[in-house]
Scaffold this motif. Sequence first.
Motif, PDB file in Angstrom:
ATOM      1  N   ARG A  13       0.734  -1.140   0.145  1.00  0.00           N
ATOM      2  CA  ARG A  13       0.075   0.124  -0.176  1.00  0.00           C
ATOM      3  C   ARG A  13       0.854   1.185  -0.096  1.00  0.00           C
ATOM      4  O   ARG A  13       2.087   1.160   0.403  1.00  0.00           O
ATOM      5  CB  ARG A  13      -0.951   0.126   1.514  1.00  0.00           C
ATOM      6  N   LEU A  14       0.336   2.478  -0.365  1.00  0.00           N
ATOM      7  CA  LEU A  14       0.829   3.809  -0.353  1.00  0.00           C
ATOM      8  C   LEU A  14       0.946   4.213   0.925  1.00  0.00           C
ATOM      9  O   LEU A  14      -0.233   4.101   1.574  1.00  0.00           O
ATOM     10  CB  LEU A  14       0.474   4.632  -1.552  1.00  0.00           C
ATOM     11  N   VAL A  15       1.747   5.147   1.326  1.00  0.00           N
ATOM     12  CA  VAL A  15       1.831   5.692   2.623  1.00  0.00           C
ATOM     13  C   VAL A  15       2.002   7.211   2.416  1.00  0.00           C
ATOM     14  O   VAL A  15       2.838   7.418   1.633  1.00  0.00           O
ATOM     15  CB  VAL A  15       2.639   4.885   3.730  1.00  0.00           C
ATOM     16  N   ALA A  16       1.667   8.056   3.318  1.00  0.00           N
ATOM     17  CA  ALA A  16       2.249   9.304   3.367  1.00  0.00           C
ATOM     18  C   ALA A  16       3.038   9.435   4.676  1.00  0.00           C
ATOM     19  O   ALA A  16       2.767   8.935   5.855  1.00  0.00           O
ATOM     20  CB  ALA A  16       1.021  10.297   3.992  1.00  0.00           C
ATOM     21  N   ALA A  17       4.432   9.900   4.602  1.00  0.00           N
ATOM     22  CA  ALA A  17       5.331   9.923   5.509  1.00  0.00           C
ATOM     23  C   ALA A  17       5.830  11.575   5.735  1.00  0.00           C
ATOM     24  O   ALA A  17       5.894  12.479   4.836  1.00  0.00           O
ATOM     25  CB  ALA A  17       6.697   9.278   5.130  1.00  0.00           C
TER      26      ALA A  17
END
Length: 298
Positions: free
Chosen positions: A165-169
């Motif tokens: 999955r894509l994540v925001a960091a």
Amino acid sequence: MDLRQLEYFVAVAEERNFTRAAERVHISQSGVSAQIRRLERELGAELFDRSARTATLTVAGKAALEHARAALAAAAAVGQAVGEVTDLLRGRLTVGMVIGCTLTPLFDALAAFHRAHPGVEISLLEDNSDRLVEGVRGGTIDLALAGTATATPDGLDALTLISERLVAAVPAGHPLAKQRRVTLRDLAAHPIVCMPPGTGLRTVFDRACAAQSLQPAIALQASAADAIADLAARGLGVAVLSDSMAASYRDRLTARTIDDVETPALLALVWKSTHNPSVRELLVHSRQSFTKPDPTQR
């Protein structure tokens, strides 16, 4: 005509330049030019328009190109067929790898393949995922490690290695770090730092935004996860990464899964066919390397 002339002809056609073609086939430019002239005399037609700075195929050259490629492929297949019988592979294998991606299992697979088949010359090149996939489709690349947005790119075979999955960091003090849930609309309120177009991760992100008619501000782009993380850690934007990428920067960044992007970013080996025995063998070594247990996870 002979195979050497056809090899030089194809090299000039693909490089569109006699000097670069000469470097590619490891002889002088004059040698390439002389052999092409000899081939043109035998065929009774000019194959290249030499009036411009680039060597452009004439109508006759375009007609001859695919047949020349087929002749070279057939000649290579003869050697490969004999090599399979004698258990000795020869020839050349071109492997593509997405820019900024360092996966040691791939290097382990290449090393094991080289030990088993030292007669095969391995070429490794980096590019963005879109161009790598097109290179595999066009036959200039035998097998590539590329980021994709679909499990199997059209017309190709693929072995998915990573699906995440894509994540925001973001750094600890960022407003998104305080939220338990993060959506694309939340991200759209902030500048974004992400990979450039043509990468699998960016394709997943762009498609998800388009599905919601969102147009986030892409502030900065970089091909390497390290660069994206460093920029985000300095407060220049929200990093969009995959889960395992972000995990490497836990000391500097807080990662939140983007809830409404359910399509995973994939990293896969892609190839067009396994008629080439070297491709088949490298796939065997790749499967072995990528399925080995990670000693750090014990």
